[in-house]
Enzyme design. Structure first.
Site, short mmCIF file in Angstrom:
data_model
loop_
_atom_site.label_atom_id
_atom_site.label_comp_id
_atom_site.label_asym_id
_atom_site.label_seq_id
_atom_site.Cartn_x
_atom_site.Cartn_y
_atom_site.Cartn_z
N ARG A 1 0.87 -1.17 0.00
CA ARG A 1 0.00 0.00 0.00
C ARG A 1 0.90 1.22 0.00
NH1 ARG A 1 -3.51 -2.95 -1.28
NH2 ARG A 1 -5.61 -3.22 -0.37
N GLU B 1 -2.67 8.49 -3.66
CA GLU B 1 -3.11 7.63 -4.75
C GLU B 1 -4.57 7.92 -5.05
OE1 GLU B 1 -3.95 2.94 -5.18
OE2 GLU B 1 -1.86 3.41 -4.64
N HIS C 1 -1.46 0.87 -9.63
CA HIS C 1 -2.13 -0.07 -8.71
C HIS C 1 -2.86 -1.15 -9.49
CE1 HIS C 1 -4.03 -0.44 -4.44
NE2 HIS C 1 -3.75 -1.63 -4.96
#
Length: 315
Positions: free
Chosen positions: A231, A259, A278
């Protein structure tokens, strides 16, 4: 509410998931504005995939009969903020194993692309430039895997044919596996200076938020590559920028903080940084594995058996 009058919410059409038990009514919901039915009738909620936390938790306050909340991700941080509205005893399950193959595959792609200079070659192709030279190989490189769960183990599986150097494993606590020892997070300061490649596959928890901060990065050897498929907040973005802009470290990031990475952010153009948006779990490998997981979980649930991958129970 009996099983046959109870709803299960799925992000896929039920007719596309072979093997579902016929004990429930299946409602498709993948984050649309309108709910497919009364949330109060839902006993098993499979969260939408790759939707915002706000969307994911929106039906939870009205799900007064829900017994299981099943994510389609290994991480659960996107739903934790909405669980306090649920009654005690609701089980939260993650999708351990669903993204293992896809994410481990991306790790190898990021490592190889970064070491062999592929991003620069692609830019050279766009400009019709022949960028020959001498590039790093994965062969003989030492690799440190931080977060040795199913994804970390799958990364090691895929490293085996590449003749890399020693692979060192780190998890929350020390243990022994068939491949060798797994070190505790507390051992990282002593392990980082020996690694040519550091791969982050750890979940985001209070213990791992900011784990790869200034001290962590400072201990990495000159020229080492940091790969983050965990993450974004596991890495301190400011500290990483300082290291890559100085030219001392390289990075390959499938996740960032913030993000999505906004336009104009210095990470976009930082030297020796490769960014993917991602997509570790977003491949053709996802859907068949997700559907098989749901069939297993719902079959167990319909039979009154414990569901798998329960990471917490509301209290």
């Amino acid at each position: 509410m009996t099983a046959k009058t109870a709803d299960v919410w799925l992000p896929f059409p039920a007719e596309e998931v072979a093997g579902l038990p016929d004990a429930f009514r299946y409602r498709r919901w993948d984050g649309e504005d309108a709910f497919p039915a009364d949330p109060a009738d839902c006993v098993f909620y499979v969260t939408p995939y790759m939707k915002s936390p706000r969307t994911t938790v929106r039906p939870l306050p009205a799900m007064t009969a829900v017994e299981v909340v099943q994510t389609l991700t290994a991480g659960i941080d996107h739903v934790l903020g909405g669980l306090d509205v649920l009654r005690p005893g609701v089980r939260l399950c993650n999708a351990a194993g669903v993204h293992t193959a896809s994410t481990a595959e991306l790790v190898l792609a990021l490592v190889l692309a970064s070491l062999r200079g592929i991003p620069g070659m692609v830019r050279g192709q766009d400009r019709e430039e022949w960028r020959d030279g001498f590039y790093d190989a994965l062969a003989d490189k030492s690799v440190l895997i931080v977060g040795y769960g199913s994804i970390g183990a799958a990364v090691e599986d895929r490293l085996a044919p590449f003749e890399c150097g020693p692979v060192t494993r780190v998890a929350r606590s020390a243990r022994t596996t068939a491949r060798g020892p797994v070190h505790a997070l507390a051992d990282l300061p002593a392990l980082l200076p020996d690694a040519d490649v550091v791969v982050l596959t750890t979940p985001l928890t209070d213990a791992t938020r900011g784990l790869a901060g200034a001290d962590f990065l400072r201990r990495m050897k000159d020229g080492a590559l940091l790969v983050n498929v965990a993450r974004g907040p596991v890495v301190d973005t400011g500290a990483l920028l300082a290291e890559v802009e100085s030219g001392r470290l390289r990075a390959a990031l499938d996740v960032t903080d913030p993000e999505p990475l906004p336009a104009g952010h210095p990470l976009w153009h930082a030297p020796n940084v490769l960014i993917t948006p991602h997509v570790g779990g977003s491949s053709t490998a996802f859907e068949p594995r997700a559907k098989r997981l749901l069939v297993r979980q719902l079959t167990r649930f319909a039979a009154g058996e414990p569901v798998e991958h329960t990471v917490l129970t509301t209290g």
